[in-house]
Write an enzyme that holds these catalytic residues in place. Sequence first.
Site, PDB file in Angstrom:
ATOM      1  N   GLY A 130      64.630 -79.551  22.292  1.00 32.02           N
ATOM      2  CA  GLY A 130      65.013 -78.981  21.320  1.00 32.02           C
ATOM      3  C   GLY A 130      65.085 -77.831  21.623  1.00 32.02           C
ATOM      4  O   GLY A 130      65.559 -76.555  20.884  1.00 32.02           O
ATOM      5  N   HIS A 176      53.953 -71.508  28.420  1.00 28.80           N
ATOM      6  CA  HIS A 176      53.945 -72.954  28.808  1.00 28.80           C
ATOM      7  C   HIS A 176      52.831 -72.802  29.709  1.00 28.80           C
ATOM      8  O   HIS A 176      53.209 -74.266  30.809  1.00 28.80           O
ATOM      9  CB  HIS A 176      54.864 -73.338  28.279  1.00 28.80           C
ATOM     10  CG  HIS A 176      55.208 -75.046  27.331  1.00 28.80           C
ATOM     11  ND1 HIS A 176      54.788 -74.703  26.302  1.00 28.80           N
ATOM     12  CD2 HIS A 176      54.460 -76.126  27.821  1.00 28.80           C
ATOM     13  CE1 HIS A 176      55.161 -75.970  26.180  1.00 28.80           C
ATOM     14  NE2 HIS A 176      54.676 -76.852  26.937  1.00 28.80           N
ATOM     15  N   ASN A 182      49.740 -76.523  25.299  1.00 30.86           N
ATOM     16  CA  ASN A 182      49.360 -75.369  24.822  1.00 30.86           C
ATOM     17  C   ASN A 182      50.025 -75.279  22.858  1.00 30.86           C
ATOM     18  O   ASN A 182      49.206 -73.471  22.972  1.00 30.86           O
ATOM     19  CB  ASN A 182      51.285 -75.266  25.336  1.00 30.86           C
ATOM     20  CG  ASN A 182      51.385 -75.213  26.553  1.00 30.86           C
ATOM     21  OD1 ASN A 182      50.183 -74.203  27.628  1.00 30.86           O
ATOM     22  ND2 ASN A 182      51.479 -76.384  27.274  1.00 30.86           N
ATOM     23  N   ARG A 184      48.307 -75.283  20.495  1.00 33.39           N
ATOM     24  CA  ARG A 184      46.595 -76.065  20.098  1.00 33.39           C
ATOM     25  C   ARG A 184      46.308 -74.551  20.262  1.00 33.39           C
ATOM     26  O   ARG A 184      45.120 -73.830  19.270  1.00 33.39           O
ATOM     27  CB  ARG A 184      46.141 -76.768  20.174  1.00 33.39           C
ATOM     28  CG  ARG A 184      46.167 -78.207  19.490  1.00 33.39           C
ATOM     29  CD  ARG A 184      47.194 -78.998  18.352  1.00 33.39           C
ATOM     30  NE  ARG A 184      47.182 -79.717  19.984  1.00 33.39           N
ATOM     31  CZ  ARG A 184      47.310 -81.326  20.126  1.00 33.39           C
ATOM     32  NH1 ARG A 184      47.045 -81.436  18.380  1.00 33.39           N
ATOM     33  NH2 ARG A 184      48.174 -81.773  21.468  1.00 33.39           N
ATOM     34  N   TYR A 212      58.176 -73.527  11.615  1.00 31.03           N
ATOM     35  CA  TYR A 212      57.069 -72.508  12.510  1.00 31.03           C
ATOM     36  C   TYR A 212      58.434 -72.889  13.992  1.00 31.03           C
ATOM     37  O   TYR A 212      58.421 -71.943  14.191  1.00 31.03           O
ATOM     38  CB  TYR A 212      56.312 -73.241  12.951  1.00 31.03           C
ATOM     39  CG  TYR A 212      55.503 -73.049  14.001  1.00 31.03           C
ATOM     40  CD1 TYR A 212      54.853 -71.919  14.203  1.00 31.03           C
ATOM     41  CD2 TYR A 212      55.132 -74.843  14.371  1.00 31.03           C
ATOM     42  CE1 TYR A 212      54.160 -72.037  15.230  1.00 31.03           C
ATOM     43  CE2 TYR A 212      53.485 -74.076  14.934  1.00 31.03           C
ATOM     44  CZ  TYR A 212      53.434 -73.059  15.713  1.00 31.03           C
ATOM     45  OH  TYR A 212      52.641 -72.682  16.608  1.00 31.03           O
TER      46      TYR A 212
END
Length: 329
Positions: A130, A176, A182, A184, A212
């Site tokens: 995405g 990342h 990542n 969390r 978010y």
Amino acid sequence: MTELQSKYNQADENNRRLSAYRPLPPETLKSLREYYRVGLTYTSNALEGNSLTESETKVVIEDGLTIEGKPLRDHYEAVGHAKAYDYIYNITEKEKLSEEDILSLHRLFYQQIDAERAGHYRTVKVYISGSHYAVAAVSKIPAEMQKLVKWYNENEKKLHPVELAATLHQRFVFIHPFVDGNGRVARLLMNLALLRNGYTIAIIPAILRHEYIYSLETAHTRPEVFADFIADRVIATQLDLLRLMKDENDTVNDIVNDTVNDAGSAQLTKTEQTVLEAISTHPNYSYEQLAAACGVSRPTIARTIKALQGYNCIRRIGSDKKGHWEVRV
């Protein structure tokens, strides 16, 4: 003054009101820490698809029980996150953040899921579904993480705590560095930055997952969008905490009741006030029409309406398509 700066000022004011309750009894401090231990573990895992409910999360991490029918990994994620949460309190008083601190957070969270990869940077290329943007190349991860830690330590006392926390979260996610976990770790780091600078934990509920992710993606070109989202979550969590801490005989820190009873008060953010005024004038407007009228994005409208509904300022009358909004002020 910009809208974002106005939110930083509101967060500062909320923080001052919370400070009026200090010093807290040791028992109260302990119960608050446990309260957010469950709340942050549940919400952060839920954002990533964990199926445990909040009450199930509490049973798993406090009682060590398993929930019938729920995946074993979901249990490991809950237990691991709770351990990582406990760790951030061990490093809030450290003079500086270190790279090893970040590796330790991941190691604690991921140990039961994949011991070989826990606490180690990824060695494979990954893609973010995405997203239109690539994360850091494997060969650049160590250097990028060193730069991130250096940036944090140089800016910890220069930036507003909310801006610092949001930017740390954003920059970490863009690198990342781990094969998994990542998100969390990013939220744990965000909250570590808040705690280190005198703020309280900020919660991002799973219901806001779309906003978010949208704000994080947009932050590649407009970082203020993500900072704005995090500022809203800091303020919302502060209001929840004020509600929890205020007893019925308390005449101090009346922020929550003031907000509910007077939607025009200064306790609402500028965006919330603008949206509320637009709804008052145009109760039949769709989210898209409200976004155009208020000059903000549709996700911001959706997030703001949820907040106003939470304050009991507005309610929906009728269906989504043919109904209208009613202002309850």
